[in-house]
Enzyme design. Structure first.
Site, PDB file in Angstrom:
ATOM      1  N   LYS A 167     100.997  29.905  23.710  1.00 13.17           N
ATOM      2  CA  LYS A 167     101.251  31.070  24.555  1.00 13.17           C
ATOM      3  C   LYS A 167     100.291  31.086  25.735  1.00 13.17           C
ATOM      4  O   LYS A 167      99.119  31.425  25.589  1.00 13.17           O
ATOM      5  CB  LYS A 167     101.084  32.356  23.725  1.00 13.17           C
ATOM      6  CG  LYS A 167     101.199  33.631  24.564  1.00 13.17           C
ATOM      7  CD  LYS A 167     101.088  34.883  23.709  1.00 13.17           C
ATOM      8  CE  LYS A 167     100.981  36.133  24.580  1.00 13.17           C
ATOM      9  NZ  LYS A 167     100.793  37.368  23.805  1.00 13.17           N
ATOM     10  N   LYS A 184      96.679  30.367  22.153  1.00 11.02           N
ATOM     11  CA  LYS A 184      96.952  31.134  23.370  1.00 11.02           C
ATOM     12  C   LYS A 184      95.819  30.919  24.344  1.00 11.02           C
ATOM     13  O   LYS A 184      94.644  30.872  23.950  1.00 11.02           O
ATOM     14  CB  LYS A 184      97.082  32.612  22.965  1.00 11.02           C
ATOM     15  CG  LYS A 184      97.193  33.599  24.109  1.00 11.02           C
ATOM     16  CD  LYS A 184      97.499  35.009  23.569  1.00 11.02           C
ATOM     17  CE  LYS A 184      97.294  36.062  24.630  1.00 11.02           C
ATOM     18  NZ  LYS A 184      97.498  37.432  24.136  1.00 11.02           N
ATOM     19  N   ASP A 203      97.106  39.039  17.922  1.00  6.20           N
ATOM     20  CA  ASP A 203      96.463  38.178  18.918  1.00  6.20           C
ATOM     21  C   ASP A 203      94.954  38.349  18.786  1.00  6.20           C
ATOM     22  O   ASP A 203      94.413  39.376  19.180  1.00  6.20           O
ATOM     23  CB  ASP A 203      96.903  38.565  20.335  1.00  6.20           C
ATOM     24  CG  ASP A 203      98.354  38.181  20.614  1.00  6.20           C
ATOM     25  OD1 ASP A 203      99.161  38.221  19.671  1.00  6.20           O
ATOM     26  OD2 ASP A 203      98.675  37.870  21.774  1.00  6.20           O
TER      27      ASP A 203
END
Lengths: 315, 322
Positions: free
Chosen positions: A251, A215, A152
């Protein structure tokens, strides 16, 4: 640049070309976007559909602990919970992944070995992203070497907000190259991007640069995932697949704490991107306390009695 | 004269949950009538989800309220009595209408209720001495017992005594540091809903008392089965409902305070009577005389005793210094 979809090869040829492309994207109707997100949030999901949604949501969770106070013991406890969320009910699905800082990735990998639960690690000087590119890449290398299946990363919001879009793009490219087999999630920190137009632009930069997931946020700022900004990103991945055939995951992270919220997001996914995204491979929740609420609702459905926090683990 | 020219301002009675005044999640209301069947107002008809929300609010408030000093709780409860005094007229009107009492009798009931509240406010920092203390033990220990609040208590308020009875069941529960989810009298919920407005303006933290109106059985069933409710006061349930609720409550070992039995039975059997014992068929609550001195049994019903054994060291020839 092999990762860029051919349809948009021109867009990333230069800083000015990228800027032209991003500013050529249709503007976001903020009022319409929020109204649509709100109206989709009013769907009533009951009984069998609710049971399905709860199990799906559990299987989509990136169970996250990103605290300065994280210890190997806490990460191992979280990993045990990810593998077996409700020890009283073995039919409960596993979560998708456990999300930790890079130095905890090896602990998480050891604890999750063979379970099927992925190890996700934040990297690139998370959460601020204020470090030199070399340092960020070393961070990523470190996490991948420690056994992270997913990385991430955070984008350079400073560069993005000052209009240096190509720098943002190239940084994502470099991180993607460093990831190797690991899937890359690109965090925009939507709460710092000010406008919906910026979120749409950031989404396209991420997708063009080869992100596997886009995300919303780090969970470290005041405004995290909202239905509206997630809806906007879902539209972006839908449009990107329509244009290039490449499917990209979404996400939302931070601030999703209740089953009700999670189900609203699943409705958004189904109504915007479509059923193809209703899968842990393509949609995730970055959350920690959400899991307990899902488990309590699951217990309610199976026993008929409202459950309480005494019946789930304390994180 | 001017009364004829004025449009009536009808009050929208609402629930009191978590310090806020929501409508029922279900959107339903029901007609509340006076003792002669005349329409008084619409009250929210709570659903099981309102009960669930109220429990969440009560649980959230429990840490702060149970952790507050007994002295502080006493001050806050006294403040409630002050606020009630200021709105006495409204309560007299509501009690008179819903119980069919004359104005003077209703005023007497409201006065008694306020006095009852003050009485319980005084108990907050005294119950520890009554229900706890140093225990004489046969060993070198200082042995102390202290009462602690049970947790979230579901309270089924008496069906007939809409205000004095209501106050008599709420005040003891919160005086000892519990938080309460109160199901108001189904036929006479208005004084209870107005009490919520008083609590909101008198330093009682939101969520300490949550007030729901509606069909008692519908709201009580999920509360009795709720795994996060620690105790239930069945005062407002009739015999059949009380039995059903007690069975549901057994699942997580809730403390249960049974409805009072009829006065024909000796009062010392009240605690040991089985749920199926004969109770007043027409609402168990009416067998209790709310104007009588309440005693401490409602205070001690929702307390857990914590006992600490502290070693004093070996007893020398001279014995313990304790």
């Amino acid at each position: 640049m092999p990762t860029t979809a051919p349809a948009f090869a021109d867009a990333t040829a230069s800083d000015s070309a990228l800027r032209r492309f991003l500013f050529g994207l249709p503007g976001v109707d903020a009022v319409g976007l929020e109204a649509r997100a709100a109206s989709l949030g009013t769907r009533s999901i009951k009984t069998t559909a609710k049971a399905y949604a709860i199990d799906l949501a559990i299987s989509m969770i990136d169970l996250t602990t990103l605290e300065g106070a994280d210890t190997p013991g806490k990460v191992r406890a979280l990993a045990a919970k990810a593998v077996n969320p409700d020890p009283t009910d073995r039919t409960t699905p596993r979560t998708a992944a456990v999300c930790v800082y890079p130095d905890m990735a090896s602990t998480a990998a050891a604890a999750l070995a063979g379970s099927g639960v992925k190890v996700a690690s934040v990297a690139t000087a998370f959460p601020a992203g204020r470090a030199a590119l070399d340092v960020k890449l070393a961070d990523v290398r470190d996490a991948v070497a420690a056994g992270a299946d997913e990385i991430d990363m955070v984008i350079d919001r400073g560069a993005f907000l000052s209009g240096r879009f190509l720098k943002v793009y190239e940084e994502i490219l470099a991180v993607k190259a460093e990831c190797g087999p690991a899937r890359l999630k690109v965090i925009f920190e939507t709460g710092e991007l000010s406008t919906y137009d910026n979120i749409r632009r950031a989404s396209w930069i991420g997708m063009l640069a080869g992100a596997d997931f886009i995300k919303t946020s780090t969970g470290k700022v005041a405004t995290n995932a909202t239905p509206a900004n997630t809806l906007l990103m879902l539209e972006a991945v839908r449009d990107f697949r329509a244009a290039t055939g490449v499917q990209i995951g979404v996400k939302p992270a931070g601030g999703i704490r209740t089953t009700k919220d999670a189900v609203k997001f699943l409705v958004l996914v189904n109504e915007t991107a479509g059923e193809d995204w209703l899968d842990p491979h393509w949609f995730r929740f970055g959350a920690s306390s959400l899991l307990n609420d899902l488990l309590m609702q699951r217990q309610k459905l199976s026993t008929g009695r409202y459950s309480g926090p005494d019946y789930v683990t304390v994180d | 004269m001017s009364d004829q020219n004025r449009l009536g301002v009808f009050k929208t009675y609402k629930l009191y949950v978590g310090g806020k005044f929501p409508r029922s999640e279900s959107g339903r209301v029901y007609e509340v009538t006076d003792s002669k069947g005349q329409w008084l107002a619409n009250a929210p008809q709570s659903s099981r989800k309102d009960a669930r929300d109220a429990v969440v609010a009560a649980r959230k408030a429990f840490g702060g309220w149970s952790g507050a000093t007994a002295y502080n709780r006493g001050q806050v409860l006294y403040r409630v009595a002050e606020m009630l005094e200021g709105r006495k007229e409204q309560f007299v009107r509501e009690v008179a209408a819903s119980e069919g009492l004359s104005k003077s009798k209703a005023a007497a009931a409201v006065d008694a209720a306020i006095d009852r509240w003050v009485w319980y406010a005084g108990w907050t920092d005294k119950i520890g001495q009554i229900a706890g203390g140093a225990n004489p033990v046969a060993g070198p220990y200082l042995n102390l017992s202290t009462p602690e609040p049970t947790g979230v208590v579901a309270v089924l308020a008496p069906q007939k005594s809409s205000f004095l009875g209501l106050v008599s069941v709420i005040a003891p529960v919160i005086a000892t540091g519990n938080t309460a989810v109160v199901v108001a009298s189904a036929d006479a919920p208005l004084p209870a809903l107005s009490l919520g407005e008083v609590l909101a303006t008198s330093d009682v933290p939101g969520g300490v008392v949550n007030i729901l109106s509606g069909a008692t059985a519908e709201i009580a069933a999920p509360l009795a089965a709720h795994q996060d409710v620690n105790a239930i006061d069945l005062t407002g349930a009739d015999a059949a409902l009380a039995k059903e609720l007690e069975i549901a409550a057994a699942d997580n070992l809730k403390r249960v305070l049974r409805p009072p039995v009829t006065r024909r039975r000796p009062s010392n059997e009240a605690q040991s009577a089985t749920a199926s014992s004969p109770v007043d068929a027409d609402g168990a609550s009416d067998s209790e005389d709310w104007s009588a001195s309440p005693g401490t049994h409602r205070l001690t019903a929702f307390l857990e005793t914590k006992t600490v054994w502290h070693p004093t060291g070996a007893l020398g020839a001279a014995g313990s210094s304790y």
